[in-house]
Design a protein around this motif. Sequence first.
Motif, short mmCIF file in Angstrom:
data_model
loop_
_atom_site.label_atom_id
_atom_site.label_comp_id
_atom_site.label_asym_id
_atom_site.label_seq_id
_atom_site.Cartn_x
_atom_site.Cartn_y
_atom_site.Cartn_z
N UNK A 384 -10.73 -5.68 13.81
CA UNK A 384 -11.92 -6.04 12.71
C UNK A 384 -12.25 -4.22 12.29
N UNK A 385 -12.45 -3.63 13.45
CA UNK A 385 -12.37 -1.88 13.47
C UNK A 385 -11.42 -1.07 12.34
N UNK A 386 -10.62 -2.06 12.26
CA UNK A 386 -9.02 -1.14 11.59
C UNK A 386 -9.03 -1.24 9.42
N UNK A 387 -9.23 0.15 9.53
CA UNK A 387 -9.30 -0.04 7.74
C UNK A 387 -7.73 -0.13 6.76
N UNK A 388 -6.38 -0.08 7.84
CA UNK A 388 -5.79 0.91 6.49
C UNK A 388 -4.90 -0.43 6.74
N UNK A 389 -3.93 -0.46 6.83
CA UNK A 389 -3.19 -2.19 5.94
C UNK A 389 -0.95 -2.11 6.48
N UNK A 390 -0.73 -3.01 7.08
CA UNK A 390 0.71 -2.82 6.98
C UNK A 390 1.36 -2.52 6.41
N UNK A 391 2.53 -2.09 6.63
CA UNK A 391 3.65 -1.40 4.96
C UNK A 391 4.73 -2.41 5.09
N UNK A 392 4.52 -4.04 6.15
CA UNK A 392 5.64 -4.69 5.94
C UNK A 392 6.10 -5.29 4.85
N UNK A 393 4.93 -5.50 4.43
CA UNK A 393 4.51 -6.85 3.00
C UNK A 393 5.28 -5.91 1.43
N UNK A 394 5.47 -4.18 1.65
CA UNK A 394 5.78 -3.93 0.72
C UNK A 394 7.59 -3.23 0.76
N UNK A 395 7.27 -3.28 2.46
CA UNK A 395 9.01 -3.36 2.21
C UNK A 395 10.09 -4.65 2.52
N UNK A 396 9.34 -5.34 2.53
CA UNK A 396 9.91 -7.06 3.04
C UNK A 396 10.33 -7.08 0.95
N UNK A 397 9.34 -7.30 -0.21
CA UNK A 397 9.76 -6.52 -1.66
C UNK A 397 8.87 -6.32 -2.14
N UNK A 398 9.52 -4.96 -2.63
CA UNK A 398 9.40 -3.99 -3.54
C UNK A 398 8.21 -3.51 -4.73
N UNK A 399 8.07 -4.29 -5.12
CA UNK A 399 7.42 -5.63 -5.83
C UNK A 399 5.79 -5.81 -5.63
N UNK A 400 5.65 -5.55 -4.54
CA UNK A 400 4.38 -6.16 -3.77
C UNK A 400 3.42 -5.03 -3.77
N UNK A 401 2.04 -4.54 -4.65
CA UNK A 401 1.91 -3.88 -5.31
C UNK A 401 0.63 -3.55 -3.62
N UNK A 402 0.35 -2.25 -4.56
CA UNK A 402 -0.65 -1.44 -2.85
C UNK A 402 -0.93 -2.03 -2.34
N UNK A 403 -2.13 -2.07 -1.07
CA UNK A 403 -3.15 -2.34 -1.01
C UNK A 403 -4.46 -1.90 -1.08
N UNK A 404 -4.34 -0.22 -1.53
CA UNK A 404 -5.02 0.59 -2.15
C UNK A 404 -5.42 0.61 -3.92
N UNK A 405 -5.95 0.98 -4.09
CA UNK A 405 -6.56 0.50 -5.89
C UNK A 405 -5.89 1.88 -6.36
N UNK A 406 -6.73 2.87 -5.32
CA UNK A 406 -6.60 4.43 -5.92
C UNK A 406 -6.46 4.93 -4.03
N UNK A 407 -6.48 6.05 -4.21
CA UNK A 407 -6.28 6.75 -3.17
C UNK A 407 -7.54 8.15 -2.91
N UNK A 408 -8.11 8.36 -1.98
CA UNK A 408 -9.20 8.94 -1.56
C UNK A 408 -9.06 10.04 -1.33
N UNK A 409 -9.39 11.23 -1.41
CA UNK A 409 -9.56 12.72 -0.33
C UNK A 409 -10.49 13.30 -0.19
N UNK A 410 -11.03 13.91 0.87
CA UNK A 410 -11.39 15.20 1.28
C UNK A 410 -11.32 15.82 1.88
#
Length: 486
Positions: A384-410
């Motif tokens: 539950x404490x893991x914020x980040x997501x697996x890349x595998x769905x996007x590897x399998x499907x090139x049209x799969x959307x990113x799990x992030x609607x935007x990228x944050x930086x600080x």
Amino acid sequence: MINNKVLIVKYLSALCLLAVSLGFVFSKNAKPADAKPNIIFIFTDDQRYNTIHALGDDQVITPHLDGLVQQGTTFTHAYNMGAWGGAVCVTSRAMLLTGMSVWDVYQEEKDYSKLLAKQGFWPQQLKKAGYETYMTGKWHVRQKPDAIFDHVVHERPGMPNQTPAGYNRPLSRTDTIWQPWDPKYEGFWKGGTHWTQVVADDALNFIDQASKKDTPFFMYLAFNSPHDPRQAPKRWVDRYPVDDIKLPLSYLDEYPFKEEMGAGKDLRDEQLAPFPRTPYAVKKNIQEYYASISYTDEQIGRILDALRKSGKMENTYIFFTADHGLAVGHHGLMGKQSMFDHSMRPPLIVSGPGVPKGAKRDQNVYLQDIMASTYELAGIKKPDHVYFHSLLPMIKDKNRKSPYSSIYGCYTSQQRMVRGDRYKMIVYPEANKVLLFDLVKDPEEMHDIAGAPASKAILKDLKKRLLEQQAQLHDELDLTPQLVNL
């Protein structure tokens, strides 16, 4: 007739014995259908996203990483979320090993004992899933690695020792006091063998041991290179004549907001080259940066060759990335403490069984998604404490959307950033300054369009996104004075 039947029985018996015999021979290397794959994580330090020949830099020599690009799938827009201090790698590695987002792990790293007890670190989860875990190279995390890995060899500090002669240089073409191949300054040469080679030597030993076992393994191979002092054998430095080095398109003598953004003369990374920057000083630093990358590539080639010879390659996933990028002269900056892509984006390559070869994915992701990807490969339920997501769905499907609607930086309290698919907004609170870049028309981030009338709607959207990200990520910095009029 009877004799024929006897012959047939004897023939069939012989075939059965042969099949059993062959089956025994093959079974030593065969894997059951549900065998867990091996995982090798190769991590460099300070390597920008395009410093691989196959990924856009026609000057740098990286045949082995080029081969990895050809054999796997590259995420072209992977990001580090940022940092709470000048040692950006500390934050990046803390996020990677815990899976927690930047400000949550900032609180957690003050005392990792609870997370340690819950087996919440990346290698601990893989150990629970049956993996034998190895680590060598750079660590720089506030937790001893031998508490979370089965095997730790040559744990290295955040950086090899930099000497006074390595700063504020070169002042001119005649300034040749410091040379990257000279062992008298130690640094990467401390101990007699370049630390980059030591990581590869260790890896070869690990692979040799693993080749004799059926236990799945996880290898965490962390190079200090190409971090400064950017040292490499002379034969590699000589491959990059300094006059042939191209200046970055965004080269500046000085960045106008360097002090307000926290990347001024007091920042260690920025002291490596003279102020103001000069074309020659920047080219010399790039020369040494490329030589270090090429030498690292050579050592990675040794690792990949050993893996092939071990017979383990076909059941092994390889993840390659760096903890962030590096400016080395872009925008008049030298370090990684900025929200520009050259400082936030590392390369990210995945290869292994079923991974499309020579493929590219341009979804916006974080490099720390590698951790969650390995959990999916190993059949581990993401904690539950893991914020980040697996890349595998996007590897399998090139049209799969990113799990992030935007990228944050600080970066500390001095910089904030948010980007979508096309536009990036950077905020410098101390300068009361908001910048906007069109990353399609202006990928080098050279033309601020925040003041253009057509940008009002874009800025309003990015303001909303940034405030949402701050709330989600527990970022307490108040940006009201800077964003109130957007």
